[in-house]
Design an enzyme around this catalytic site. Structure first.
Site, short mmCIF file in Angstrom:
data_model
loop_
_atom_site.label_atom_id
_atom_site.label_comp_id
_atom_site.label_asym_id
_atom_site.label_seq_id
_atom_site.Cartn_x
_atom_site.Cartn_y
_atom_site.Cartn_z
N ASN A 1 0.84 -1.24 -0.03
CA ASN A 1 0.00 0.03 -0.07
C ASN A 1 0.99 1.14 -0.04
O ASN A 1 1.72 1.46 -0.97
CB ASN A 1 -1.09 0.04 1.16
CG ASN A 1 -0.69 -0.45 2.47
OD1 ASN A 1 -0.06 -1.35 3.01
ND2 ASN A 1 -0.77 0.61 3.29
N ASP A 2 0.82 2.24 1.03
CA ASP A 2 1.53 3.33 1.01
C ASP A 2 2.84 3.45 0.47
O ASP A 2 3.69 2.84 1.00
CB ASP A 2 1.36 4.14 2.39
CG ASP A 2 0.06 4.06 3.07
OD1 ASP A 2 -0.84 3.59 2.53
OD2 ASP A 2 -0.37 4.61 3.94
#
Length: 580
Positions: free
Chosen positions: A64-65
């Site tokens: 993700n991020d």
């Protein structure tokens, strides 16, 4: 007509042995092992032809991020939230990749992972700051208690700053944690994602995202030595939006100036961005920063904070960094999957990152412009061009000659013959372009538009993803441009989330001219309208429009003629991508 060949830069060849020896844990399962899908998962979903060809992702598992991107000693570094044990969120560590060009990537060992009391239950997002002596420091959120995801902030430094690959990091026990949530003041479960710090006056400052009630805010923390931090009395800014995740704050040069600024330089304007937990989109404002008061004031303080987005599609938890090598600010963002969790488990991977984008202030001073970094153009193959072709109402034509229409880059300039037939705009949709696009999709005939591209389309058009413009006229007779991505017919596979995405384009179309660029990459379509004024990323999972069976078309479902003044399309080669 086959799979594009991989491009191996000389520096990548030198590091390939390093990756295979030192980061083989990342490639713990082969793609072939996932070829047999469970009965409930369509075989097309687990096909390697849906793995992106040139967007950033590890060989397997969940990401993700993007975290702490930086340029250091000739290398671009990207850390990212990663689950080494599966294709769903959990067991999060900071994976680490390096690149010479932001396009070809080498995976290294994870850089940050649970190892001290203040991060023993998780290492969440954070940022990098280069100190005056050139040493990088990473600040990040750690989970110190598992029962409520108790969040504190930590700091790490390279074990050997002379190593350009920054392969090892240390977390000084005498410093960590550097910030803890004060009881009765800060919600300990909503206190995360420290920003890149900037120096002003005699102090360093960094922001940490939070919420009070329903008011999202950016806490300011100050330090003289980058080791001991104190919370300022007032937040930098706040708004009634819910929790602010992954805040970002940076200066920009004058309107229309393409060069970026280091985070500690003074800008003519500043950008404050937050990722809103309630909507899962990234929003920003442009405004001014009062260094003495540590306060930020948007240029439009009475406006809706949730009006301007980096991207009007599947794009979240973004992070920028200043690239001193090319004097630019670069934006990175995460795009989640739009299939199901069982699908992700079956294919063994989930999540990609958008192509890095250069960002700068629009000449109007009201918004940012975004454009794929120039390095992505090194992947382009032989160009295919179309010029001066008129598309009559209800007609379409295929762009032929591409080796791989499922992995391509397309730039097109349109010219509408007349705006007289533009539909009246209903002001009820002024703040909801996405809903308007859902009602007036690509197959709904209009006055001026819809016109644009059908990408990842099957030969019989059973499957197609539309990227298009539609022009309205407001109550004063002024044109209002809507840009949409409509994936509702992108796949025959069941159980897919196929939302339309849309944003308005603040551009002068009185001449009838508007441009579009789309990066097409198997299961992602990343589009840039009017030179990067409006951007939309969408995830799609075609079942028959894959590989050599994917086609590219230009279409016009409006009542006015549309001329393709110029179209250039390139098939895109496959870069080195973390060993995949």
């Amino acid at each position: 007509m086959g799979t594009p060949q991989r491009v191996l830069a000389p520096w990548a060849l030198l590091l390939l042995a390093l990756q295979l020896a030192g980061a083989s844990h990342v490639i713990h399962r082969s793609l072939e092992a996932e070829a047999a899908a469970p009965p409930s998962v369509p075989a097309s979903i687990v096909s390697p032809l849906l793995r992106t060809g040139y967007h950033f992702q590890p060989p397997m598992n969940w990401i993700n991020d993007p975290n702490a991107p930086m340029y250091y000693k000739g290398w671009y570094h990207l850390f990212y939230q990663y689950n080494p044990k599966g294709a769903v969120w959990g067991n999060i560590v900071w994976a680490h990749s390096v690149s010479r060009d932001l396009i070809n990537w080498i995976a290294l060992e994870p850089a940050i992972y649970p190892s001290i009391p203040s991060d023993q239950y998780g290492c969440w997002s954070g940022s990098a700051t280069l100190l005056p002596d050139g040493t990088p420091a990473i600040t990040y959120t750690g989970i110190s208690r598992p029962d409520i995801n108790y969040q504190v902030q930590n700091i790490a430094f390279p074990k050997n700053a002379s190593d350009p690959l920054l392969r090892e990091w240390v977390k000084p026990p005498e410093l960590n944690p550097i910030a803890v949530p004060e009881a009765g003041v800060i919600n300990a479960t909503q206190f995360r994602d420290p920003t890149t710090a900037w120096f002003a006056g005699r102090h360093w400052r960094m922001l940490i995202g939070g919420v009070r009630g329903t008011r999202g805010l950016a806490f300011v923390y100050r330090s003289r030595d980058f080791k001991r931090w104190t919370r300022a009395k007032h937040p930098l800014h706040s708004a009634m939006t819910g929790m602010w995740e992954c805040p970002d704050f940076f200066p920009v040069a004058g309107a229309g100036v393409g060069n970026g600024l280091d985070t500690s330089e003074r800008g003519e304007k500043y950008v404050l961005k937050s990722s809103l937990d309630l909507t899962r989109y990234d929003y920003y404002t442009v405004g001014r920063y009062d260094e003495r008061k540590d306060r930020y004031v948007p240029d439009n303080p009475a406006g809706d904070y949730r009006r301007i987005r980096y991207d009007y599609g599947n794009f979240y938890a973004s992070k920028t960094f200043y690239d001193p090598a090319k004097r630019r600010r670069v934006l990175l963002g995460w795009a989640n999957e739009s299939d199901s969790v069982p699908d992700d488990k079956a294919k063994g991977w989930a999540g990609i990152h958008a192509i890095p984008r250069k960002i700068w202030l629009d000449p109007s001073g009201k918004q940012l412009l975004q454009w794929p970094v120039e390095e992505v153009e090194t992947l382009r193959g032989k160009p295919i061009t179309v010029a001066g072709k008129v598309v009559k109402p209800g007609e379409h034509f295929e762009v032929t000659g591409l080796a791989t229409a499922y992995q391509a880059d397309v730039e097109v300039s349109f010219e509408v013959s007349s705006l007289d037939k533009a539909e009246p705009f209903d002001p009820a949709y002024d703040n909801d372009a996405q809903k308007l696009c859902g009602i007036k999709g690509a197959d709904v005939k209009g006055g001026v538009g819809p016109f644009g591209l059908w990408v990842l389309a099957s030969g019989d058009l059973q499957e197609k993803t539309a990227v298009f413009f539609r022009v309205f006229k407001d109550g004063y007779g002024k044109p209002k441009v809507l840009m949409c991505t409509d994936p509702t017919k992108s796949s025959l596979s069941p159980d897919l989330y196929k939302p339309t995405f849309a944003g308005f384009v603040d551009t002068d179309i009185s001449s009838g001219k508007i441009s579009l660029r789309s990066l097409i990459d198997r299961s992602v379509v990343e589009s840039f309208g009017a030179g990067g004024k409006t951007c939309i990323l969408s995830r799609v999972y075609p079942s028959i429009a894959v590989g050599k069976d994917a086609h590219l078309y230009v279409f016009n479902n409006g009542e006015a003629d549309v001329k393709v003044s110029h179209l250039t399309a390139w098939d895109m080669k496959k870069p080195l991508m973390n060993g995949a």
